[in-house]
Design a protein around this motif. Structure first.
Motif, PDB file in Angstrom:
ATOM      1  N   THR A 159       0.851  -1.192   0.000  1.00  8.93           N
ATOM      2  CA  THR A 159       0.000   0.000   0.000  1.00  8.93           C
ATOM      3  C   THR A 159       0.884   1.237   0.000  1.00  8.93           C
ATOM      4  OG1 THR A 159      -1.738  -1.162   1.210  1.00  8.93           O
ATOM      5  CG2 THR A 159      -1.817   1.251   1.213  1.00  8.93           C
ATOM      6  N   GLY A 160       0.686   2.086  -0.995  1.00  9.33           N
ATOM      7  CA  GLY A 160       1.482   3.306  -1.101  1.00  9.33           C
ATOM      8  C   GLY A 160       1.002   4.383  -0.153  1.00  9.33           C
ATOM      9  N   MET A 201       5.124   7.057  -4.292  1.00  6.94           N
ATOM     10  CA  MET A 201       4.163   6.487  -3.344  1.00  6.94           C
ATOM     11  C   MET A 201       4.832   5.587  -2.314  1.00  6.94           C
ATOM     12  SD  MET A 201       0.748   5.561  -5.523  1.00  6.94           S
ATOM     13  CE  MET A 201       1.483   4.762  -6.933  1.00  6.94           C
ATOM     14  N   LEU A 202       6.115   5.304  -2.509  1.00  7.22           N
ATOM     15  CA  LEU A 202       6.812   4.367  -1.622  1.00  7.22           C
ATOM     16  C   LEU A 202       7.839   5.115  -0.783  1.00  7.22           C
ATOM     17  CD1 LEU A 202       7.279   1.504  -4.239  1.00  7.22           C
ATOM     18  CD2 LEU A 202       5.603   1.608  -2.389  1.00  7.22           C
ATOM     19  N   VAL A 230      13.433  13.647  -2.534  1.00  7.66           N
ATOM     20  CA  VAL A 230      13.645  15.006  -3.034  1.00  7.66           C
ATOM     21  C   VAL A 230      12.316  15.674  -3.347  1.00  7.66           C
ATOM     22  CG1 VAL A 230      14.600  16.362  -4.932  1.00  7.66           C
ATOM     23  CG2 VAL A 230      15.965  14.552  -3.886  1.00  7.66           C
ATOM     24  N   MET A 231      11.401  14.953  -4.014  1.00  8.72           N
ATOM     25  CA  MET A 231      10.084  15.512  -4.316  1.00  8.72           C
ATOM     26  C   MET A 231       9.094  14.391  -4.573  1.00  8.72           C
ATOM     27  SD  MET A 231       8.868  18.468  -4.217  1.00  8.72           S
ATOM     28  CE  MET A 231       7.126  18.765  -4.118  1.00  8.72           C
ATOM     29  N   PRO A 232       8.364  13.939  -3.546  1.00  6.57           N
ATOM     30  CA  PRO A 232       7.446  12.806  -3.717  1.00  6.57           C
ATOM     31  C   PRO A 232       6.132  13.217  -4.395  1.00  6.57           C
ATOM     32  CG  PRO A 232       7.393  13.558  -1.450  1.00  6.57           C
ATOM     33  CD  PRO A 232       8.440  14.380  -2.135  1.00  6.57           C
ATOM     34  N   MET A 233       6.209  13.541  -5.680  1.00  2.19           N
ATOM     35  CA  MET A 233       5.020  13.901  -6.455  1.00  2.19           C
ATOM     36  C   MET A 233       4.960  13.040  -7.711  1.00  2.19           C
ATOM     37  SD  MET A 233       4.844  18.089  -6.256  1.00  2.19           S
ATOM     38  CE  MET A 233       3.183  18.213  -6.946  1.00  2.19           C
ATOM     39  N   ILE A 234       3.731  12.760  -8.159  1.00  5.74           N
ATOM     40  CA  ILE A 234       3.539  11.980  -9.380  1.00  5.74           C
ATOM     41  C   ILE A 234       4.131  12.722 -10.570  1.00  5.74           C
ATOM     42  CG2 ILE A 234       1.267  12.977  -9.878  1.00  5.74           C
ATOM     43  CD1 ILE A 234       0.410  10.219 -10.932  1.00  5.74           C
ATOM     44  N   GLU A 558       3.333  15.181   1.040  1.00 10.83           N
ATOM     45  CA  GLU A 558       3.113  13.771   0.722  1.00 10.83           C
ATOM     46  C   GLU A 558       2.084  13.662  -0.392  1.00 10.83           C
ATOM     47  OE1 GLU A 558       1.888  11.454   4.029  1.00 10.83           O
ATOM     48  OE2 GLU A 558       3.892  11.278   4.910  1.00 10.83           O
ATOM     49  N   PRO A 559       2.238  12.661  -1.252  1.00 15.67           N
ATOM     50  CA  PRO A 559       1.210  12.447  -2.275  1.00 15.67           C
ATOM     51  C   PRO A 559      -0.062  11.892  -1.655  1.00 15.67           C
ATOM     52  CG  PRO A 559       2.835  10.694  -2.366  1.00 15.67           C
ATOM     53  CD  PRO A 559       3.338  11.683  -1.358  1.00 15.67           C
ATOM     54  N   CYS A 560      -1.156  12.075  -2.353  1.00 21.21           N
ATOM     55  CA  CYS A 560      -2.455  11.644  -1.851  1.00 21.21           C
ATOM     56  C   CYS A 560      -3.281  11.171  -3.037  1.00 21.21           C
ATOM     57  CB  CYS A 560      -3.148  12.813  -1.127  1.00 21.21           C
ATOM     58  SG  CYS A 560      -4.741  12.392  -0.381  1.00 21.21           S
TER      59      CYS A 560
END
Length: 1318
Positions: A159-160, A201-202, A230-234, A558-560
């Protein structure tokens, strides 16, 4: 945070040329200092030297340069630095390797696949930052409920952090990774960037990228940057660029910091040292990293003007205007910092929070040119060396020289630091000498070209008297002309920045700072309708002062992947609380008490099914029972969406893509220095003569330091301090505030009466004005449209036309739209021109009426003027609608054979009649294709109607702006200058044709050229060009071109004209107005019934996207400009009843004289961006297995053609695949002995093991497990291979050009770049 009273505090901005120092002394006094950033003969490091000088002067004792400074006297040091930016521009970062998921080693080379400059055949792009690539066998994929792949269960399901489930299809093999990392280390590379797909996501746990990071550090890599940290974005591409920049630049920053700290005793261990980040917040020295440092210097200036210029009680927004030597930075502040989360600097796109600072290539050092009758400022810059002509180093004329020539800069008040020995004053003599020569050239041009302009002007104007240009211009008029053109160039991005978000430009304060801005502030404010200019007392060093005012910032994100609704509020609240606690904890550790800490929560929100996300803060929208505890984000989102885009989507779910918390530790100082009081008018230091529109005027000169608050200074006046010169123009009034700042009340413009005679300065300004009208129309269309194609992909053009339907200005420059709308407008003039009334709007898309293909709907509005019988102008907008019916979704069928199969047809349709939108009639027309066998009416009527209304609104805005221009200057003048602008484009094309004819005559003795190429079905496209050297005209004769084809590769006439204008602009090689004047010297012969002028009902969708490329190939072949590029757009679409997807794919660019072709890029008539791999896999039932270059597919030669790409798509469910391609049997030609590029290939790998060649054009049903493998063509080579020498693309000079070639940045630039990427 601890107070530092009794000690020295320093805020230092280390720029590229100068280092600015602001110091707060132990007794509360303030000192400022400016010194050269590089002066190796006198000191090693400028910030250290600045500190040393102030300590020595104020402490009363010596601090030798060769000994470390005593840091016990220092409370804190805050710095902004261009170290990272310069390393990026000069490509002087650390040697870096990239570790990436297998199949994607070239992902960052290909990037978005769009080229940065439409008309640059060399396709100059910065090289990637890494030196080597390691591909690793690992793969995770998003779990999809509808996945039907016939495969074994995944090894693991995780689960991410977004809540999405991920399937681990292939585990990371750390043994293989270790082997590869050791090999890279053995070659001396110690910096590593890691980019694994879906790693954003990880972010929790030790696996995936973190496992690689741990191993790399253990093996001895000194810098390891993980994209998930560094940048947790899609979006893998911008995240990949960002992590590479971090790995490439952070070691250089650490090297600099190490050198800086060694200049102090104890290495500053007991001193609070903070660095400014790109987001406008300070961070501890040890946390300062490459990806967050790019705007470190400019960010201080934004903080500086935001804190000092914005009045929270008046709430009047502020525009920051920072004009430097090579460029100008423009930004906006209205109580909150405006951030962007993806921006391009030096050609590298970074995904990180950054202040929205818009940089344009216009500064004091911008060069001045007179080209084909038009005044041009920049984008070329004289740089620091040699600098402007007045610097006495052999430099060219610049904006600085123009100000000097007009008396606005006074050499007596400048230090003697110029000339080879850097000991001479500014040279007025050299500036005047060069201006005299330029003035002579301009006057010679005007005298020899007067008759041509006169004839053109007479044809467009209704006033009496002779037409033409003034016989002579003076040096002062020429210099003043360049200043006015430079000002207009700087006004355009300010208009765009404000109007893009629905703000009124005139309701802002202009906060001016930087060395050069004070000379232009009044004129720019007046042109924009602003009433106030604010210039801080430290405007010359405001970036340094801003550092002293800034707060320490800690950001976590954090991504969502949640919908914003009642079901998700508790989860959102929990995650927000966690992130907020992390911010508090970090700031507590840095010495801040709870009372000093504040946090702001942001949700990255968008409507489901759209890409247009907004970073939303709920400040002002308090929480209630139906919202998150952090605020009413739904209301905040919808209000802002309405403000920026003009509508909301009431029934559409709202998605949250990211959660961001920004924590601030209040640490900025408060300046208490007050100005002395005075009354009345001060006595000037001296009087001088300054040149303005009225001529030379007596101008008072004041020293800022001698002024007292309460003084009022009427313009014209000059206010001088050590670091800047302020020009108070006539009609303006300056006052000194109690804090010692200058506030200027800007008077209304005394518009001088302009006649219809040609004024070459006004020619340039009118060119900017007409372009600005088209750009503002585009902003309205983008804001008010609803479809993805128009709102997000920006697949539209807006244009202004004369009363004869001739194109005046067009924005943006989408190649396949260039000149095509002119045919549409002129067709309507012939069809219904005499019956048009005010309030009428025409809709058209038929190929016979100037259409390109049916999805491109053109909306035309006539502009009327009281007292004039017919339209005085036309405005039009053309937008690509995602569906207008036909036999396939998307209205771009690969196998259509008649026009009716491609969707709804409009030849001359009254969309609005006398102000009433004809919704019923247009709805019926959009649904009409259902009457044909196998066809459907439009599948998205709601979006069609919404976008058509948006096009009408855009036209209404254009009509309003044209009316305002006429109100200002008069109809006769505006129409006269319309004609002059068209003549200017005509002249540029004639000059190019004359030069080509001269060379051709010398080489071959002939003024005739010809070429031929073929479509894949064998249909020839033939061209013969006959050039008239004396006139600079040409006949383009396509006689002999093949007949109309059974299929859809037929190209309407408008397509050929678009391709021709594109080619002419490329061959001219400089910016020119792209209007009907480009085609005035050209006669085009196209045989009726041919593939280039088909019958009324011929299918044409392939002609727009494929045949257009072949026409370009033939024209360039005839003129021997360059080898052929891939010659195809590689149209791929797939879908089912639930969803559909369409993309075009890059290939190889052709080589030319002096350059090798770029690999993996779109060329010529398309420039579409491709969907990011992670977004593609998240939204569609597909896995992207490979997206890489196709080695060896470019033609060999003295200069190689660019390679095509390989793109493999694995389908997870049943879909229908359509491909519409060319160059599958013919190959892109080489030139002058260069070899042809490889043809493309479309392969289908069936799940049962069969491999099928699909051919160039087909539609096929796919089963789960099938793989489509696209091999795109390479570009042709240039010159014989045995003559090969070092490729220019890899020469050191390319690095030196980066600063000039990639100056622009910011949201306005990104918007224009996105517009030109469709």
């Amino acid at each position: 945070m601890a107070e530092t009273r009794g000690k020295f505090d320093f805020a230092i901005d280390r720029g590229g040329t100068f280092t600015d120092v602001f110091a707060r002394l132990p007794d509360g006094r303030e000192r400022v200092l400016k010194l050269l950033s590089h002066d190796p003969q006198n000191y090693k490091d400028a910030p250290t030297e600045g500190i040393r000088r102030i300590l020595e002067q104020e402490a009363g004792r010596s601090f030798p340069r060769d000994q470390p400074l005593d840091s016990s006297l220092i409370g804190w040091i805050r710095m902004g630095t261009t170290v990272a930016t310069n390393a990026l521009l000069e490509r002087q970062g650390e040697r870096t390797a990239l570790l990436v998921t297998r199949g994607f080693k070239d992902l960052l080379h290909i990037g978005t696949q769009a080229r940065p400059n439409l008309f640059d055949l060399k396709v100059r792009m910065p090289e990637v930052l890494y030196e080597e690539v390691i591909e690793v066998d690992e793969r995770v994929a998003l779990r999809q409920d509808g996945c039907q792949l016939p495969r074994k269960e995944p090894k693991r399901i995780v689960t991410g952090s977004t809540g999405d489930s991920l399937e681990v299809w292939q585990e990371l093999n750390l043994q293989h990774v270790e082997r590869d990392l050791k090999a890279v280390l053995s070659r001396g590379i110690t910096s590593l960037a890691v980019l694994l797909l879906h790693s954003y996501m990880l972010v929790h746990g030790p696996a995936h990228e973190k496992a690689v990071g741990s191993l790399a550090r253990k093996l001895g890599f000194t810098q390891v940057s993980l994209s998930s940290e560094v940048m947790p974005m899609i979006r893998a591409v911008p995240r990949g660029y960002t992590v590479c920049a971090d790995a490439y630049l952070t070691p250089k920053i650490h090297q600099y910091l190490k050198g800086f700290t060694t200049g102090f005793k104890g290495a500053l261990k007991d001193v609070d040292v903070l660095f400014m980040q790109s987001d406008g917040g300070l961070t501890p020295m040890e946390q300062f990293s490459g990806s967050r440092a790019i705007l470190s210097g400019p960010a201080g200036g934004v903080v500086g003007y935001a804190v000092t210029s914005y009045n929270s009680t008046e709430n009047k927004p502020v525009i920051g205007f920072d004009m430097g030597g090579t460029s100008t930075d423009v930004s906006r502040y209205a109580g909150q910092y405006e951030h962007v989360f993806e921006a391009t600097t030096a050609g590298v796109t970074l995904q990180a929070p950054q202040l929205d600072i818009n940089t344009v290539a216009a500064g004091g050092g911008s060069r001045l040119f007179f080209r084909s009758g038009m005044f041009v400022v920049g984008p070329d810059s004289a740089g620091a060396h040699p600098g402007p002509a007045c610097y006495r180093k052999g430099g060219p004329l610049t904006v600085t020289d123009a100000n000097l020539a007009l008396g606005r800069l006074l050499p007596d008040f400048f230090p003697h630091i110029f000339g080879p020995g850097e000991n001479e004053p500014l040279s007025m003599e050299e500036t005047i000498r060069q201006f005299q020569q330029l003035t002579h050239d301009i006057n010679h041009f005007l005298s020899t070209n007067q008759s041509q302009h006169s004839a053109n002007g007479a044809g467009q104007s209704n006033s009496d008297g002779p037409k033409g240009c003034k016989s002579e211009m003076s040096v002062e008029e020429v210099a003043m002309g360049f200043i006015r053109v430079a000002n207009e160039a700087m006004c355009r991005p300010i208009r765009a920045l404000t109007q893009a978000k629905g703000h009124d430009t005139s309701q802002h304060v202009l906060a001016c700072f930087g060395g050069a801005g004070g000379q232009h502030a009044c004129a720019i404010a007046r042109a924009l309708g602003m009433k106030t200019v604010f210039i801080h007392k430290y405007s010359g060093i405001l970036s340094a002062y801003g550092l002293a005012l800034a707060d320490v910032v800690e950001e976590v994100q954090e991504p969502c992947s949640l919908q914003y609704n009642e079901d998700s509020y508790s989860e959102l609240d929990h995650r927000i609380q966690e992130l907020t606690q992390r911010c508090h904890s970090t700031l507590h550790q840095r010495g801040f008490s709870s009372s000093q800490i504040s946090t702001a929560v942001f949700l990255h929100m968008r409507y489901e099914g759209t890409d247009c996300a907004l970073m939303v803060n709920a400040s002002g929208y308090p929480a209630h029972a139906q919202s998150c505890q952090s605020g009413d984000f739904r209301t905040a989102f919808t209000k802002r969406y309405m403000k920026e885009f003009g509508f909301t989507i009431a029934d559409r779910p709202i998605m949250v893509d990211d959660i961001r918390v920004r924590g601030s530790g209040k640490s900025g100082i408060k300046s208490v220095t007050m100005a002395k009081e005075g009354h009345g008018s001060p006595a000037p230091t001296k009087m001088t003569k300054c040149y303005f529109e009225e001529g030379y005027l007596d101008t008072s000169v004041y020293m800022w330091e001698d002024l007292s608050c309460g003084y009022s200074i009427e313009g014209p006046a000059i206010i001088i301090d050590k670091n800047s010169t302020i020009l108070v123009e006539p009609g303006c009034s300056a006052q000194l505030t109690t804090s010692g700042d200058v506030c200027i009340a800007v008077g209304t413009d005394t518009q001088c009466v302009l006649g219809t005679d040609l004024n070459t300065v006004q020619l340039s300004i009118f060119s900017h004005r007409f372009m600005s009208i088209a750009e503002q129309m585009g902003r309205v269309l983008q804001r008010t449209s609803i479809s993805t194609n128009i709102k997000e992909r920006l697949d539209f053009s807006c244009a202004v036309f004369g009363p004869d339907g001739g194109l005046v200005s067009n924005a943006p420059h989408i190649p396949v739209h260039l000149g095509a709308m002119q045919e549409t407008v002129q067709y309507q003039l012939k069809a219904v021109g005499s019956s048009l009334k005010e309030g009428d709007v025409i809709l058209s898309n038929h190929p016979c009426a100037g259409g390109s293909h049916l999805p491109d709907l053109t909306v035309i509005t006539p502009v009327f003027r009281h007292g004039v019988s017919g339209p005085v102008f036309f405005v039009a907008s053309r937008g690509h609608h995602a569906d207008i019916g036909g036999i396939t979704p998307g209205s771009m069928p690969p196998h259509s054979t008649s026009l009716q199969q491609e969707g709804a047809v409009f030849t001359t349709f009254k969309l609005v009649t006398e102000g009433v939108f004809q919704e019923k009639a247009v709805t019926e027309a959009l649904l009409a294709p259902a009457q044909y066998p196998g066809c459907s009416g439009t599948r998205n009527l709601h979006d069609n109607l919404s976008d058509l209304r948006a096009q009408v609104a855009a036209n209404q805005r254009g009509s309003q702006l044209v009316g305002e221009l006429i109100d200002c200057y008069g109809l006769a003048v505006v129409q006269a200058y319309m004609g002059y602008i068209q003549s200017n484009a005509e002249l540029a094309v004639r000059d190019m044709l004359k030069e080509f004819a001269r060379r051709r005559q010398q080489q071959t003795g002939s003024l005739e050229v010809e070429a031929e190429d073929q479509m894949d079905d064998g249909t020839p496209i033939r061209l013969k060009v006959q050039i008239n050297e004396e006139e600079g005209s040409a006949v383009f004769d396509f006689s002999g071109t093949g007949t109309e084809v059974w299929g859809n590769c037929n190209a309407p006439r408008a397509i050929t004209f678009s391709a021709l204008i594109y080619c002419l602009r490329c061959m001219v090689g400089q910016d020119i107005p792209l209007n009907q004047g480009c085609l005035t010297p050209i006669k085009v012969i196209i045989p009726p019934g041919s593939i280039l002028q088909p019958s009324l009902n011929a299918a044409v969708v392939g002609g727009n996207v494929l045949t257009s490329q072949r026409v370009v190939d033939v024209i360039f072949r005839a003129f021997e400009v360059c080898a052929a590029s891939q010659g195809c757009m590689n149209n791929v679409s797939f879908g089912s009843e639930k969803s559909g997807y369409y993309e075009t794919v890059a290939g190889g660019a052709g080589a030319g004289p002096g350059w090798s072709g770029r690999s993996g890029v779109h060329s010529h008539m398309t420039n579409t961006r491709i969907t990011d791999p992670e977004v593609l896999e998240k939204r569609y039932p597909v896995i992207l297995q490979q997206f890489s270059l196709r080695p060896g597919s470019g033609g060999r030669g003295h200069y190689h053609g660019g390679d095509g790409v390989i793109r493999k798509l694995l389908f997870r469910s049943k879909v229908v695949l359509s491909v519409l391609t060319e160059r599958r049997s013919t190959r892109p030609y080489g030139l002058h002995g260069g070899q042809s590029g490889s043809a493309g290939l479309n392969l289908l790998h069936r799940a049962d093991g069969r491999v099928l060649n699909l051919g160039a054009k087909t539609t096929v049903s796919l089963e789960p497990g099938d793989i489509f493998c696209l091999h795109t063509p390479g570009g042709g080579g240039y010159g014989r291979e045995e003559e090969e020498d070092e490729d220019e693309n890899h020469s050191p000079s390319k690095r030196q050009r980066l600063n000039e070639a990639f100056t622009e940045r910011g949201s306005v630039f990104e918007y224009r770049r996105a517009q030109e990427s469709v």
